[in-house]
Design an enzyme around this catalytic site. Structure first.
Site, PDB file in Angstrom:
ATOM      1  N   LYS A 109       6.054   4.700  -7.798  1.00 52.94           N
ATOM      2  CA  LYS A 109       7.392   4.805  -7.530  1.00 52.94           C
ATOM      3  C   LYS A 109       8.116   3.897  -6.791  1.00 52.94           C
ATOM      4  O   LYS A 109       7.489   3.456  -5.711  1.00 52.94           O
ATOM      5  CB  LYS A 109       7.860   6.042  -7.133  1.00 52.94           C
ATOM      6  CG  LYS A 109       9.288   6.886  -7.114  1.00 52.94           C
ATOM      7  CD  LYS A 109       9.311   8.344  -6.894  1.00 52.94           C
ATOM      8  CE  LYS A 109      10.604   9.054  -6.571  1.00 52.94           C
ATOM      9  NZ  LYS A 109      10.760  10.254  -6.283  1.00 52.94           N
ATOM     10  N   SER A 190      13.325  13.305  -9.153  1.00 58.10           N
ATOM     11  CA  SER A 190      13.633  11.845  -9.215  1.00 58.10           C
ATOM     12  C   SER A 190      12.516  10.816  -9.709  1.00 58.10           C
ATOM     13  O   SER A 190      12.900   9.910  -9.612  1.00 58.10           O
ATOM     14  CB  SER A 190      14.103  11.680  -7.786  1.00 58.10           C
ATOM     15  OG  SER A 190      12.915  11.786  -6.757  1.00 58.10           O
ATOM     16  N   THR A 211      10.221  15.899  -2.748  1.00 64.90           N
ATOM     17  CA  THR A 211      10.934  16.746  -1.606  1.00 64.90           C
ATOM     18  C   THR A 211      10.997  18.229  -2.075  1.00 64.90           C
ATOM     19  O   THR A 211      10.721  18.993  -1.398  1.00 64.90           O
ATOM     20  CB  THR A 211      12.165  15.904  -1.229  1.00 64.90           C
ATOM     21  OG1 THR A 211      11.774  14.625  -0.954  1.00 64.90           O
ATOM     22  CG2 THR A 211      12.628  16.763   0.093  1.00 64.90           C
ATOM     23  N   GLY A 213      10.838  19.249  -6.189  1.00 68.84           N
ATOM     24  CA  GLY A 213      10.780  19.167  -7.590  1.00 68.84           C
ATOM     25  C   GLY A 213      10.547  17.938  -8.199  1.00 68.84           C
ATOM     26  O   GLY A 213      10.542  17.768  -9.218  1.00 68.84           O
ATOM     27  N   SER A 214      10.526  16.763  -7.556  1.00 62.85           N
ATOM     28  CA  SER A 214      10.682  15.372  -7.947  1.00 62.85           C
ATOM     29  C   SER A 214       9.425  15.149  -8.547  1.00 62.85           C
ATOM     30  O   SER A 214       9.467  13.852  -9.256  1.00 62.85           O
ATOM     31  CB  SER A 214      11.058  14.579  -6.904  1.00 62.85           C
ATOM     32  OG  SER A 214      12.526  14.560  -6.829  1.00 62.85           O
TER      33      SER A 214
END
Ligand SMILES: *[C@@H]1O[C@H](CO)[C@@H](O)[C@H](O)[C@H]1NC(C)=O
Ligand SMILES: *[C@@H]1O[C@H](CO)[C@@H](O)[C@H](O)[C@H]1NC(C)=O
Ligand SMILES: *[C@@H]1O[C@H](CO)[C@@H](O)[C@H](O)[C@H]1NC(C)=O
Ligand SMILES: *[C@@H]1O[C@H](CO)[C@@H](O)[C@H](O)[C@H]1NC(C)=O
Ligand SMILES: *[C@@H]1O[C@H](CO)[C@@H](O)[C@H](O)[C@H]1NC(C)=O
Ligand SMILES: *[C@@H]1O[C@H](CO)[C@@H](O)[C@H](O)[C@H]1NC(C)=O
Ligand SMILES: *[C@@H]1O[C@H](CO)[C@@H](O)[C@H](O)[C@H]1NC(C)=O
Ligand SMILES: *[C@@H]1O[C@H](CO)[C@@H](O)[C@H](O)[C@H]1NC(C)=O
Ligand SMILES: CC(=O)N[C@H]1CO[C@H](CO)[C@@H](O)[C@@H]1O
Length: 547
Positions: A109, A190, A211, A213-214
């Protein structure tokens, strides 16, 4: 509250375009399609010299080029990837392998820093060209295990910590990611690009960060296995932060075994991140791959917090809830002891609480400034959130005000205090209650559970606020007759074939247990294979390998 919710041209695949078109089909080697390749299968082929890591990099680069115009999943290619692959091929040829990922391309990422030609921007022009003095610990661990960092994946800008009216998978630097199961599908976030790239085999697997759900949410929406490790299991050093209390880095892969192998590589104590000093057993890790046992569900006590499911309401979730009930039946048949109504007593009150957002705001002000202070070159001279906001609101390509800065305005102007303020501890203690006695950890203890299960769409916050782990696996797909619903920016939020996942939530540092349960479920269901993406790249190793 959630974060992360918080007709394709072919380069080599078409007959006429293929430089290997003259090869008869019978002389083309019969390799596993790259959308199905695993760490184990690729490693065996590399050992047998069926193909090289250079071939593998070339294949993945061609695949990225085929689909990236449509999906925008990859935001930068590592210009050194081929040279690194050649070096790793040479090492393998003389009998040297660095580790379990030797010669395997992985995408990361675009908030995980590397000490090379790639940028680390969180999708913001504010950080384009900025330099760090060394690899992030996670990137170093990947390289030490022999991985080729193939490139950086696009993301929801600032890991979805900027705007109240942006979209999942949009960043100023990388554009809009879309997912591969329905045209213009919201990729979730994200870690959007990591999810899409891993789902269609643009690399062996990808890393995301979470943080709240990402990792699990884009893993769910892209038909993947995602591991959100306990906070402190994977070092955050030189990863662009939101919150030291909630941030964690984890794998997004196509199988539980691949995710477990990658977790083994990236986990561990790091002097640069003191939260890693909380890893039990003096930092000695369990064997996550060995935890992948077909029998793992047998005798396991698994809780179902029905009141959490009820809080999210039915409607859109009807197919998910039906699949969830079917999963319970599968687990029972595999010998699991399902303990129903293990309700989180604080769940409804947590929905009313602002504690999590206060903790994140307070951490972000401090943790972002610390990250910026670690830059060795800071071209736009941004040192804190005020500077970043000023840059964002005045630099045209940042899309302001169409994409606002409401999250930062709230942190700076409305809240106005950081994690050194006494009010921080009140908020943090509230989270400790909602994650502890009133939530996940208290429920695990009260009912003597190995894990709690939830549809992944409902799962992240309960673990996020207490730094607990989640493993998500494919559970099902929206039915073919699902009515298409688009958001105001045209992304498809609801539609046919969109995947969803099942989450196993557990106690801190209990990843091995969750991996075992997820593996036993995956092997019994193989949900991932039931629906194919609408778009996949055509290039395969057979197009690259000249026999
Ligand atoms: C194998 O090659 C690598 C890289 O070229 C080199 O560092 C290493 O010393 C070699 N090992 C052996 C056993 O020759
Ligand atoms: C990083 O950003 C710089 C500045 O825009 C650009 O020149 C460079 O090509 C980027 N690096 C990669 C690997 O894309
Ligand atoms: C890490 O260091 C910070 C600052 O020195 C301190 O506040 C925090 O309690 C430490 N955390 C752990 C887990 O040691
Ligand atoms: C748990 O929650 C469900 C759904 O709200 C409710 O029907 C059930 O009575 C609750 N059970 C207990 C033991 O609280
Ligand atoms: C949540 O807030 C609403 C509105 O203030 C209130 O009516 C309700 O009782 C609260 N629920 C809980 C569980 O605290
Ligand atoms: C955090 O707040 C304290 C007290 O207001 C202040 O002195 C400090 O500069 C702040 N830190 C950051 C990084 O903003
Ligand atoms: C986003 O919010 C800003 C104001 O903060 C507004 O100017 C803009 O029109 C909004 N865009 C959309 C698409 O809602
Ligand atoms: C889709 O089909 C199922 C039965 O196959 C039906 O129950 C459901 O109402 C249909 N949904 C829509 C949106 O038409
Ligand atoms: C590697 C790659 O293809 N990057 C592209 C990602 O998306 C941006 C914005 O759409 C392009 O400019 C890059 O070329």
């Amino acid at each position: 509250m959630r974060f992360g919710i918080l007709a394709v041209g072919s380069l080599l695949g078409g007959v006429s375009a293929s430089p290997l078109g003259q090869l008869s089909t019978s002389s083309r080697p019969n390799f596993l399609p790259l959308i199905e390749a695993t760490i184990e299968s690729l490693t065996i082929s590399l050992e047998k010299k069926d193909f090289s890591s250079v071939d593998l990099v070339n294949a993945y680069l061609a695949r990225i080029e085929e689909v990236n115009d449509v999906l925008n999943a990859v935001t930068e290619i590592n210009p050194d990837a081929l040279a690194i692959a050649a070096q790793l091929d040479a090492e393998r040829a003389n009998g040297t392998t660095r580790g379990t990922l030797h010669g395997l391309p992985i995408l990361i990422k675009n908030n995980i820093a590397t000490f090379d030609q790639m940028n680390n921007t969180a999708g913001s022009y504010a950080l384009l060209g900025a330099k760090v003095s060394r690899d992030s610990t996670i990137a170093k661990k990947l390289r030490d295990a022999g991985a080729i960092i193939l490139g950086k994946t696009n993301l929801s800008q600032w890991a979805n910590y900027r705007s109240s009216n942006s979209t999942n998978g949009w960043s100023a630097y990388g554009g809009q990611v879309t997912a591969a199961y329905y045209p213009q599908q919201d990729p979730s976030g994200s870690s959007s690009g990591s999810g899409v790239a891993s789902s269609i085999g643009l690399a062996v697997a990808a890393l995301g960060t979470e943080t709240d759900g990402s990792i699990v949410s884009p893993s769910s929406d892209n038909n993947l296995v995602g591991i959100k490790p306990s906070v402190g299991l994977t070092s955050r050093s030189l990863v662009i932060p939101i919150s030291e209390h909630q941030d964690t880095i984890g794998p997004m892969a196509r199988t539980v075994k691949d995710a477990a192998t990658i977790l083994q590589v990236i986990a561990g104590v790091d002097p640069h991140d003191n939260y890693t000093s909380t890893i039990p057993n003096n930092g000695n890790l369990p064997d996550y791959l060995a935890a992948c046992k077909f029998s793992a569900l047998s005798g396991a006590r698994i809780g179902v917090p029905r009141n959490v499911i009820e809080l999210f309401g039915p409607d859109y979730y009807v197919p998910q809830l039906a699949a969830f009930e079917k999963a319970i039946t599968t687990m029972r048949a595999a010998g699991a002891i399902i303990v129903d109504n293990t309700n989180f007593t604080g769940a409804a009150a947590f929905f009313n609480s602002t504690a999590e957002i206060e903790v994140l705001n307070a951490d972000f002000l401090v943790n972002l400034a610390t990250y910026l202070s670690e830059l060795t070159y800071n071209p736009n001279d941004v040192h804190n959130l005020e500077d970043v906001r000023k840059f964002t609101q005045t630099f045209a390509l940042e899309g302001y005000p169409d994409r606002d800065t409401a999250v930062w305005d709230n942190a700076l102007d409305t809240q106005g205090w950081n994690n050194t303020d006494p009010r921080f501890w009140a908020a943090y203690q509230e989270d400790v209650y909602f994650g502890g006695a009133g939530g996940l950890l208290g429920t695990l203890e009260q009912f003597n559970l190995d894990a709690v299960i939830l549809p992944t769409d409902f799962a992240s916050s309960w673990a996020a606020i207490i730094g607990a782990p989640i493993v998500t696996v494919p559970l099902g797909f929206m039915p073919a007759n699902t009515t298409v619903v688009k958001n105001s920016r045209g992304l498809v939020e609801e539609g046919p074939n969109i995947p969803f996942g099942l989450s196993f939530l557990g106690g801190r540092f209990d990843e091995a247990t969750l991996i075992g349960l997820a593996y036993a479920f995956e092997q019994r269901t193989m949900v991932r294979d039931q629906v194919q993406p609408y778009i996949v790249p055509n290039t395969e190793l057979a197009d690259i390998v000249v026999t």
